[in-house]
Design a protein around this motif. Structure first.
Motif, mmCIF file in Angstrom:
data_model
loop_
_atom_site.group_PDB
_atom_site.id
_atom_site.type_symbol
_atom_site.label_atom_id
_atom_site.label_comp_id
_atom_site.label_asym_id
_atom_site.label_seq_id
_atom_site.Cartn_x
_atom_site.Cartn_y
_atom_site.Cartn_z
ATOM 1 N N ALA A 239 13.646 51.708 -18.606
ATOM 2 C CA ALA A 239 13.011 50.646 -17.826
ATOM 3 C C ALA A 239 13.893 50.156 -16.690
ATOM 4 O O ALA A 239 13.405 49.899 -15.578
ATOM 5 C CB ALA A 239 12.635 49.490 -18.751
ATOM 6 N N ALA A 240 15.199 50.007 -16.936
ATOM 7 C CA ALA A 240 16.102 49.495 -15.909
ATOM 8 C C ALA A 240 16.204 50.461 -14.738
ATOM 9 O O ALA A 240 16.178 50.052 -13.570
ATOM 10 C CB ALA A 240 17.486 49.238 -16.505
ATOM 11 N N GLN A 241 16.331 51.750 -15.039
ATOM 12 C CA GLN A 241 16.422 52.751 -13.976
ATOM 13 C C GLN A 241 15.161 52.746 -13.114
ATOM 14 O O GLN A 241 15.230 52.771 -11.879
ATOM 15 C CB GLN A 241 16.637 54.140 -14.576
ATOM 16 C CG GLN A 241 16.738 55.248 -13.528
ATOM 17 C CD GLN A 241 16.658 56.640 -14.129
ATOM 18 O OE1 GLN A 241 16.988 56.850 -15.292
ATOM 19 N NE2 GLN A 241 16.209 57.602 -13.352
ATOM 20 N N VAL A 242 14.014 52.702 -13.755
ATOM 21 C CA VAL A 242 12.753 52.751 -13.022
ATOM 22 C C VAL A 242 12.525 51.465 -12.235
ATOM 23 O O VAL A 242 12.077 51.499 -11.085
ATOM 24 C CB VAL A 242 11.583 53.015 -13.991
ATOM 25 C CG1 VAL A 242 10.253 52.944 -13.248
ATOM 26 C CG2 VAL A 242 11.739 54.380 -14.659
ATOM 27 N N GLU A 243 12.851 50.318 -12.835
ATOM 28 C CA GLU A 243 12.669 49.046 -12.118
ATOM 29 C C GLU A 243 13.532 48.996 -10.863
ATOM 30 O O GLU A 243 13.076 48.568 -9.800
ATOM 31 C CB GLU A 243 13.009 47.863 -13.018
ATOM 32 C CG GLU A 243 12.901 46.528 -12.296
ATOM 33 C CD GLU A 243 12.738 45.338 -13.222
ATOM 34 O OE1 GLU A 243 13.221 44.256 -12.857
ATOM 35 O OE2 GLU A 243 12.126 45.488 -14.282
ATOM 36 N N GLU A 244 14.778 49.448 -10.969
ATOM 37 C CA GLU A 244 15.639 49.472 -9.798
ATOM 38 C C GLU A 244 15.079 50.406 -8.733
ATOM 39 O O GLU A 244 15.114 50.096 -7.537
ATOM 40 C CB GLU A 244 17.052 49.902 -10.177
ATOM 41 C CG GLU A 244 18.015 49.885 -8.998
ATOM 42 C CD GLU A 244 19.393 50.428 -9.342
ATOM 43 O OE1 GLU A 244 20.378 49.922 -8.767
ATOM 44 O OE2 GLU A 244 19.489 51.351 -10.179
ATOM 45 N N LEU A 245 14.542 51.542 -9.147
ATOM 46 C CA LEU A 245 13.988 52.495 -8.191
ATOM 47 C C LEU A 245 12.805 51.884 -7.431
ATOM 48 O O LEU A 245 12.651 52.104 -6.226
ATOM 49 C CB LEU A 245 13.552 53.772 -8.916
ATOM 50 C CG LEU A 245 13.183 54.969 -8.034
ATOM 51 C CD1 LEU A 245 14.377 55.414 -7.192
ATOM 52 C CD2 LEU A 245 12.676 56.123 -8.880
ATOM 53 N N ILE A 246 11.986 51.110 -8.116
ATOM 54 C CA ILE A 246 10.874 50.423 -7.450
ATOM 55 C C ILE A 246 11.411 49.472 -6.381
ATOM 56 O O ILE A 246 10.909 49.429 -5.250
ATOM 57 C CB ILE A 246 10.008 49.664 -8.469
ATOM 58 C CG1 ILE A 246 9.282 50.654 -9.383
ATOM 59 C CG2 ILE A 246 9.009 48.744 -7.764
ATOM 60 C CD1 ILE A 246 8.598 50.005 -10.569
ATOM 61 N N THR A 247 12.459 48.739 -6.720
ATOM 62 C CA THR A 247 13.086 47.825 -5.751
ATOM 63 C C THR A 247 13.659 48.588 -4.573
ATOM 64 O O THR A 247 13.538 48.159 -3.417
ATOM 65 C CB THR A 247 14.188 46.992 -6.437
ATOM 66 O OG1 THR A 247 13.619 46.260 -7.528
ATOM 67 C CG2 THR A 247 14.836 46.015 -5.452
ATOM 68 N N LEU A 248 14.279 49.731 -4.838
ATOM 69 C CA LEU A 248 14.841 50.532 -3.758
ATOM 70 C C LEU A 248 13.755 51.016 -2.809
ATOM 71 O O LEU A 248 13.970 51.109 -1.591
ATOM 72 C CB LEU A 248 15.627 51.726 -4.314
ATOM 73 C CG LEU A 248 16.870 51.399 -5.150
ATOM 74 C CD1 LEU A 248 17.580 52.679 -5.568
ATOM 75 C CD2 LEU A 248 17.824 50.483 -4.398
ATOM 76 N N GLY A 249 12.586 51.319 -3.343
ATOM 77 C CA GLY A 249 11.473 51.698 -2.487
ATOM 78 C C GLY A 249 11.057 50.565 -1.562
ATOM 79 O O GLY A 249 10.753 50.788 -0.376
ATOM 80 N N GLU A 250 11.064 49.348 -2.079
ATOM 81 C CA GLU A 250 10.726 48.183 -1.249
ATOM 82 C C GLU A 250 11.788 47.964 -0.175
ATOM 83 O O GLU A 250 11.474 47.659 0.985
ATOM 84 C CB GLU A 250 10.590 46.943 -2.135
ATOM 85 C CG GLU A 250 9.425 47.037 -3.128
ATOM 86 C CD GLU A 250 9.476 45.962 -4.201
ATOM 87 O OE1 GLU A 250 10.519 45.260 -4.290
ATOM 88 O OE2 GLU A 250 8.487 45.824 -4.952
#
Length: 434
Positions: A239-250
């Protein structure tokens, strides 16, 4: 017409010298390259203050590039030795050097690196801040962090690794979902500690627009770091890896609005079957931005051989669409690599990158392999050495065990299959009895 960054130039239809150089290297039409730059699926990291650089492109439709990590630390702070490594890395064909220095005369090393390196140069300012100010991490102010960023950019660094996506929300996700190895990113762990100790938001996330101001001014590419990357197979794709990736996309979209070039950093440690899905996820969530991966290492039980585990993962990742591979040496997790370790890591990563380029059908990627095949069929040993990624080792092996006849090696001798077929087709006797 003026421009601020390579992305800005492409969007305005301005053909820069850097764009011309990269298009020629990649056998790509200038118009096609500019379209990719304008969209953000390709980047040309090239600080206006890095005068010795020979530009490279990273991204869609291009050769997979290889980065080499170097730099001084408290336990190994010989500047001249690290510069010697730089020269060896450049001779071996590395397209990028990351200066991860975190102790002592970091600016001296960085300045000399910028002066001599035609390869693009990256840094992680967070590492340098701790050593530069020589005080407790929690006492470093936001202003001081940004002063270090500005210094690196003014010195000519082409891309900055900034862990802006590890915000307080991501930190909370890590607390709620326990990992075996927690945070293994050095920069990520330092920012996590700073946030915890000061009860504040990540300064690079909170003041992201200020970071963009700096990058836009000097045409510095943002390498958005993966502070939550997995440090073992058990922690991957959580979950942490994916959540950070979503933020990086933003954050990617915000950078593009300012014409700032972006690439995304990725895992880490990961089982082979997860790698293609992770590449697809990055490309989707980060809108096609170039993907820069460390490995991924496909097993956790090979210390001393992690250049191999990383090359396996790197080949799979690049074939699936990753654009940039960070080398891993046999010394990973164990010590600062020496020259031999560095060479092993570079060659292993270059093998992975080249194998992936052929799988991706990059134009011209098979030419060298076809030339090698012809040299082998002709027993052209010098030709084979010249085409090899590392000419030295095959030459040493050949010289160390000379065969009875020149058109073979000491493993098969006169029973060499290629020798047999060549002589039969030429109507010659096999010469077995002589």
């Amino acid at each position: 017409m003026t421009y601020t960054t390579q992305m800005d130039a492409a969007r305005k239809g301005i053909v820069t010298e850097q764009i011309k150089t990269v298009a020629e290297k990649e056998n790509m039409r200038v118009d096609d390259l500019m379209a990719k730059l304008a969209k953000g699926t390709c980047i040309i990291p090239c600080n206006k203050n890095h005068h010795s650089i020979v530009p490279e492109g990273v991204g869609e439709g291009m050769r997979t590039k290889v980065n080499v990590n170097l730099g001084i630390s408290k336990d190994a702070n010989d500047v001249e030795l690290e510069l010697d490594k730089v020269r060896h890395a450049l001779r071996l064909g590395a397209e990028s050097i990351m200066d991860l220095s975190c102790f002592g005369k970091t600016q001296e090393f960085r300045s000399r690196l910028v002066e001599i390196s035609p390869a693009m140069i990256g840094t992680v300012p967070m590492y340098d801040a701790v050593g530069f100010y020589d005080k407790e991490l929690k006492d470093i102010s936001t202003e001081e962090f940004f002063k270090v960023v500005e210094r690196h950019v003014e010195d000519g660094v082409d891309f900055l690794t900034i862990h802006a996506g590890l915000n307080r929300a991501a930190a909370e996700r890590i607390r709620k979902n326990e990992r075996i190895t927690s945070i293994v990113s050095r920069g990520g762990s330092l920012l996590y500690a700073w946030m915890e100790q000061n009860d504040k938001e990540n300064p690079f996330y909170e003041h992201y627009d200020r970071l963009l101001d700096i990058c836009e001014k000097h045409d510095v590419t943002l390498s958005l770091g993966d502070g939550c990357r997995p440090g073992c197979l058990a922690d991957s794709t959580d979950a942490a890896q994916v959540e950070e990736l979503i933020t990086l996309g933003e954050l990617t979209k915000r950078a593009w609005e300012r014409n700032v070039q972006v690439m995304i950093e990725g895992p880490g440690h990961m089982c082979m079957d997860e790698i293609p899905g992770n590449v697809m996820m990055e490309k989707r969530l980060c809108h096609g931005a170039p993907f820069y991966v460390l490995g991924p290492l496909v097993t956790d039980i090979a210390p001393g051989y992690d250049h191999i585990t990383a090359a396996i993962g790197g080949a799979i990742a690049a074939a699936a669409g990753a654009d940039f591979l960070c080398y891993v040496t046999p010394a990973e997790h164990l010590r600062l690599p020496d020259l031999d370790d560095m060479k092993e890591g570079i060659i292993a990563t270059q093998i992975a990158a080249h194998a992936a380029d052929m799988a991706k059908k990059i134009p011209g990627s098979r030419d060298r392999d076809n030339a090698m095949a012809r040299a082998r069929a002709d027993f052209d040993w010098c030709g084979q050495f010249g085409l090899a990624l590392d000419p030295e080792r095959p030459r040493e092996y050949r010289q160390a065990s000379q065969p009875e006849v020149e058109d073979s090696c000491s493993m098969c001798g006169k029973m060499c299959a290629m020798r047999t077929m060549k002589r039969v087709r030429e109507g010659k006797d096999l010469g077995m009895a002589k």
